[in-house]
Write an enzyme that holds these catalytic residues in place. Structure first.
Site, PDB file in Angstrom:
ATOM      1  N   THR A   1       3.069  -7.716   7.402  1.00 27.43           N
ATOM      2  CA  THR A   1       2.009  -6.905   8.018  1.00 27.43           C
ATOM      3  C   THR A   1       0.770  -7.716   8.428  1.00 27.43           C
ATOM      4  O   THR A   1      -0.220  -7.124   8.867  1.00 27.43           O
ATOM      5  CB  THR A   1       1.562  -5.780   7.060  1.00 27.43           C
TER       6      THR A   1
ATOM      7  N   ALA B   1       7.358  -4.987   4.684  1.00 27.32           N
ATOM      8  CA  ALA B   1       7.153  -5.492   6.040  1.00 27.32           C
ATOM      9  C   ALA B   1       6.267  -6.711   6.000  1.00 27.32           C
ATOM     10  O   ALA B   1       5.542  -6.942   5.023  1.00 27.32           O
ATOM     11  CB  ALA B   1       6.494  -4.419   6.911  1.00 27.32           C
TER      12      ALA B   1
ATOM     13  N   LYS C   1       8.165  -5.498  15.062  1.00 28.52           N
ATOM     14  CA  LYS C   1       8.355  -4.117  14.576  1.00 28.52           C
ATOM     15  C   LYS C   1       9.210  -3.317  15.563  1.00 28.52           C
ATOM     16  O   LYS C   1      10.046  -2.507  15.155  1.00 28.52           O
ATOM     17  CB  LYS C   1       7.009  -3.426  14.354  1.00 28.52           C
TER      18      LYS C   1
ATOM     19  N   TYR D   1       9.417   2.511   8.437  1.00 29.85           N
ATOM     20  CA  TYR D   1       8.070   2.707   8.992  1.00 29.85           C
ATOM     21  C   TYR D   1       7.805   1.685  10.089  1.00 29.85           C
ATOM     22  O   TYR D   1       8.153   0.511   9.956  1.00 29.85           O
ATOM     23  CB  TYR D   1       7.015   2.582   7.884  1.00 29.85           C
TER      24      TYR D   1
ATOM     25  N   TYR E   1       3.542  -9.358  16.012  1.00 33.82           N
ATOM     26  CA  TYR E   1       3.819  -8.327  15.000  1.00 33.82           C
ATOM     27  C   TYR E   1       4.456  -7.099  15.664  1.00 33.82           C
ATOM     28  O   TYR E   1       5.503  -6.611  15.218  1.00 33.82           O
ATOM     29  CB  TYR E   1       2.505  -7.955  14.295  1.00 33.82           C
TER      30      TYR E   1
ATOM     31  N   ASP F   1       1.786   1.663  15.436  1.00 29.77           N
ATOM     32  CA  ASP F   1       1.143   1.956  16.727  1.00 29.77           C
ATOM     33  C   ASP F   1       1.098   0.702  17.608  1.00 29.77           C
ATOM     34  O   ASP F   1       0.952   0.810  18.826  1.00 29.77           O
ATOM     35  CB  ASP F   1      -0.284   2.481  16.486  1.00 29.77           C
TER      36      ASP F   1
ATOM     37  N   GLN G   1       0.837  -1.210   0.000  1.00 27.96           N
ATOM     38  CA  GLN G   1       0.000   0.000   0.000  1.00 27.96           C
ATOM     39  C   GLN G   1       0.866   1.252   0.000  1.00 27.96           C
ATOM     40  O   GLN G   1       0.691   2.166  -0.796  1.00 27.96           O
ATOM     41  CB  GLN G   1      -0.858   0.061   1.265  1.00 27.96           C
TER      42      GLN G   1
ATOM     43  N   ASP H   1      14.467  -9.575  -1.492  1.00 28.05           N
ATOM     44  CA  ASP H   1      13.763 -10.337  -0.457  1.00 28.05           C
ATOM     45  C   ASP H   1      14.425 -10.053   0.889  1.00 28.05           C
ATOM     46  O   ASP H   1      15.605 -10.358   1.088  1.00 28.05           O
ATOM     47  CB  ASP H   1      13.833 -11.837  -0.808  1.00 28.05           C
ATOM     48  N   LEU H   2      13.661  -9.500   1.786  1.00 26.66           N
ATOM     49  CA  LEU H   2      14.241  -9.117   3.081  1.00 26.66           C
ATOM     50  C   LEU H   2      14.626 -10.311   3.946  1.00 26.66           C
ATOM     51  O   LEU H   2      15.290 -10.141   4.968  1.00 26.66           O
ATOM     52  CB  LEU H   2      13.273  -8.211   3.849  1.00 26.66           C
TER      53      LEU H   2
HETATM   54  N1  LIG Z   1      -1.092  -1.790   7.211  1.00 28.73           N
HETATM   55  C1  LIG Z   1      -1.250  -1.188   8.374  1.00 28.73           C
HETATM   56  O1  LIG Z   1      -2.365  -1.040   8.885  1.00 28.73           O
HETATM   57  C2  LIG Z   1      -0.058  -0.617   9.102  1.00 28.73           C
HETATM   58  C3  LIG Z   1      -0.246  -0.033  10.364  1.00 28.73           C
HETATM   59  C4  LIG Z   1       0.863   0.496  11.032  1.00 28.73           C
HETATM   60  C5  LIG Z   1       2.110   0.453  10.449  1.00 28.73           C
HETATM   61  N2  LIG Z   1       2.255  -0.133   9.228  1.00 28.73           N
HETATM   62  C6  LIG Z   1       3.605  -0.192   8.652  1.00 28.73           C
HETATM   63  O2  LIG Z   1       3.609   0.587   7.470  1.00 28.73           O
HETATM   64  C7  LIG Z   1       4.519   0.021   6.529  1.00 28.73           C
HETATM   65  C8  LIG Z   1       3.829  -0.197   5.195  1.00 28.73           C
HETATM   66  O3  LIG Z   1       2.744  -1.095   5.375  1.00 28.73           O
HETATM   67  P1  LIG Z   1       1.708  -1.426   4.209  1.00 28.73           P
HETATM   68  O4  LIG Z   1       0.358  -1.288   4.782  1.00 28.73           O
HETATM   69  O5  LIG Z   1       2.091  -0.699   2.972  1.00 28.73           O
HETATM   70  O6  LIG Z   1       2.007  -2.998   4.047  1.00 28.73           O
HETATM   71  P2  LIG Z   1       1.631  -3.994   2.856  1.00 28.73           P
HETATM   72  O7  LIG Z   1       0.606  -3.377   1.970  1.00 28.73           O
HETATM   73  O8  LIG Z   1       1.372  -5.303   3.493  1.00 28.73           O
HETATM   74  O9  LIG Z   1       2.980  -4.054   2.040  1.00 28.73           O
HETATM   75  C9  LIG Z   1       4.114  -4.678   2.547  1.00 28.73           C
HETATM   76  C10 LIG Z   1       4.984  -5.077   1.378  1.00 28.73           C
HETATM   77  O10 LIG Z   1       6.128  -5.752   1.914  1.00 28.73           O
HETATM   78  C11 LIG Z   1       6.421  -6.816   1.036  1.00 28.73           C
HETATM   79  N3  LIG Z   1       7.150  -7.892   1.688  1.00 28.73           N
HETATM   80  C12 LIG Z   1       6.682  -8.840   2.545  1.00 28.73           C
HETATM   81  N4  LIG Z   1       7.651  -9.704   2.850  1.00 28.73           N
HETATM   82  C13 LIG Z   1       8.747  -9.315   2.165  1.00 28.73           C
HETATM   83  C14 LIG Z   1      10.063  -9.834   2.045  1.00 28.73           C
HETATM   84  N5  LIG Z   1      10.456 -10.934   2.679  1.00 28.73           N
HETATM   85  N6  LIG Z   1      10.926  -9.163   1.250  1.00 28.73           N
HETATM   86  C15 LIG Z   1      10.555  -8.069   0.590  1.00 28.73           C
HETATM   87  N7  LIG Z   1       9.320  -7.552   0.638  1.00 28.73           N
HETATM   88  C16 LIG Z   1       8.433  -8.166   1.420  1.00 28.73           C
HETATM   89  C17 LIG Z   1       5.084  -7.341   0.569  1.00 28.73           C
HETATM   90  O11 LIG Z   1       5.306  -8.027  -0.632  1.00 28.73           O
HETATM   91  P3  LIG Z   1       4.194  -8.933  -1.334  1.00 28.73           P
HETATM   92  O12 LIG Z   1       3.355  -7.917  -2.069  1.00 28.73           O
HETATM   93  O13 LIG Z   1       4.978  -9.825  -2.213  1.00 28.73           O
HETATM   94  O14 LIG Z   1       3.472  -9.626  -0.221  1.00 28.73           O
HETATM   95  C18 LIG Z   1       4.292  -6.049   0.403  1.00 28.73           C
HETATM   96  O15 LIG Z   1       4.370  -5.550  -0.910  1.00 28.73           O
HETATM   97  C19 LIG Z   1       5.051  -1.255   7.185  1.00 28.73           C
HETATM   98  O16 LIG Z   1       6.269  -0.979   7.812  1.00 28.73           O
HETATM   99  C20 LIG Z   1       4.015  -1.583   8.228  1.00 28.73           C
HETATM  100  O17 LIG Z   1       4.547  -2.331   9.299  1.00 28.73           O
HETATM  101  C21 LIG Z   1       1.203  -0.654   8.536  1.00 28.73           C
END
Ligand SMILES: NC(=O)c1ccc[n+]([C@@H]2O[C@H](COP(=O)([O-])OP(=O)(O)OC[C@H]3O[C@@H](n4cnc5c(N)ncnc54)[C@H](OP(=O)(O)O)[C@@H]3O)[C@@H](O)[C@H]2O)c1
Length: 284
Positions: free
Chosen positions: A61, A59, A128, A98, A124, A101, A11, A35-36
């Site tokens: 997530t 991440a 984080k 990033y 989780y 909360d 996202q 790949d992380l």
């Molecule tokens: N989503 C929330 O509600 C939320 C709330 C608070 C904080 N955050 C933080 O905000 C940041 C962005 O979150 P988001 O909502 O954009 O998350 P997201 O939509 O789940 O995107 C995370 C991305 O990370 C990729 N990923 C997963 N495992 C990986 C790996 N081993 N190597 C490389 N890439 C990998 C995923 O790839 P794939 O597409 O291949 O799965 C996905 O594209 C993160 O740090 C998250 O912890 C998110």
């Protein structure tokens, strides 16, 4: 600035890819190319791109799945940021990361500040927090933005789930005792651009969420109202909706520090949501 972006298909990654192009070339990688969980590919990509800034939007997530896969969550959210940070330190470049909360336990009655002591109550959040600490321990130049309840017009998120369910059902039960701030991914990306574009970037840990607060039920009501659907959103408590991961009852973050150091804060969650909805209309 030459930027290396991880998690380009997430996202936030999708929004950052577009937004950060205003600063210079963005070398954006998805999981297939960077790949992380594979430390070797991390170093190789960084050497290839020779970035001025690394932006880590990747991440693990899946909050509930992290309970059954804590090692994988820790590898991606806890260990990998430390590897990125070591590379950043070695090259003398900036790392933008990033966090969440969910590093807090939710017992506080008022918004959490950066001074409050984290105490995650799920795997989780634990992973984080480990990532934040791994970055800080390297002493690299860094920005860590803790955000919350992220949604966008793409990906997997609460907004899209409620929009779908509301078309299928006459009523939906939604948790009404968890408080937080739904934050549009684009607003996080725009804020990142604004901070990076400033002349003197004030580094460190910042809370970066939409202003104001609601509950998941409040957010769901706003979603069905905006869609003009009659679906009733029935309030339930967290105990009536058991999930693998416990979630904090209060995860509202104070954005005072961001405002003090960077001179701005994000809109109210309702305004951010309204702007996101107009994006749906524009792309329809
Ligand atoms: N989503 C929330 O509600 C939320 C709330 C608070 C904080 N955050 C933080 O905000 C940041 C962005 O979150 P988001 O909502 O954009 O998350 P997201 O939509 O789940 O995107 C995370 C991305 O990370 C990729 N990923 C997963 N495992 C990986 C790996 N081993 N190597 C490389 N890439 C990998 C995923 O790839 P794939 O597409 O291949 O799965 C996905 O594209 C993160 O740090 C998250 O912890 C998110």
């Amino acid at each position: 600035l030459r930027i290396l972006l991880t998690g380009k298909n997430g996202q936030l990654g999708l929004e950052l890819q577009r937004c950060l192009a205003a600063l210079g070339p963005v070398a954006a990688f998805g999981r297939a190319e960077l790949d992380l969980t594979a430390p070797d590919t991390i170093g190789a990509r960084i050497r290839e791109v020779r970035p001025d800034v690394i932006v880590n939007a990747a991440a693990f997530t899946a909050v509930d799945r992290a309970e059954s896969e804590p090692d994988l969550a820790m590898a991606i959210n806890g260990t990998a940021p430390g590897i990125l940070a070591k590379e950043a330190k070695r090259l003398g470049i900036l790392l933008v990361h990033y966090s969440t909360d969910y590093v807090f336990d939710g017992a506080k009655a008022t918004p959490y500040t950066e001074e409050d002591v984290p105490n995650p109550i799920n795997a989780y959040g634990t992973s984080k927090l480990a990532g934040e600490r791994a970055i800080q321990a390297t002493g690299c130049r860094h920005l860590i933005f803790r955000t919350s309840w992220v949604y966008s017009t793409r990906g997997t998120n609460f907004l899209l789930t409620i929009q779908r369910l509301a078309k299928e059902r006459r009523e939906i039960e939604v948790v009404d005792d968890q408080h937080g701030a739904p934050t549009w991914a684009r607003d996080i990306a725009a804020a990142t651009l604004r901070v990076l574009g400033a002349e003197n970037v004030s580094l460190g840990l910042y809370h970066l969420t939409a202003s104001g607060e609601t509950t998941w039920r409040g957010f769901a009501k706003a979603i069905v109202n905006a869609a003009g659907l009659p679906t009733e959103i029935v309030p339930i408590s967290s105990s009536q909706y058991p999930t693998a991961a416990r979630r904090p009852l209060n995860s509202v973050l104070s954005n005072e520090k961001l405002s003090r150091h960077h001179g701005f804060r994000l809109d109210s969650w309702r305004d951010g949501f309204a702007r996101c909805l107009s994006e749906f209309r524009d792309t329809a």
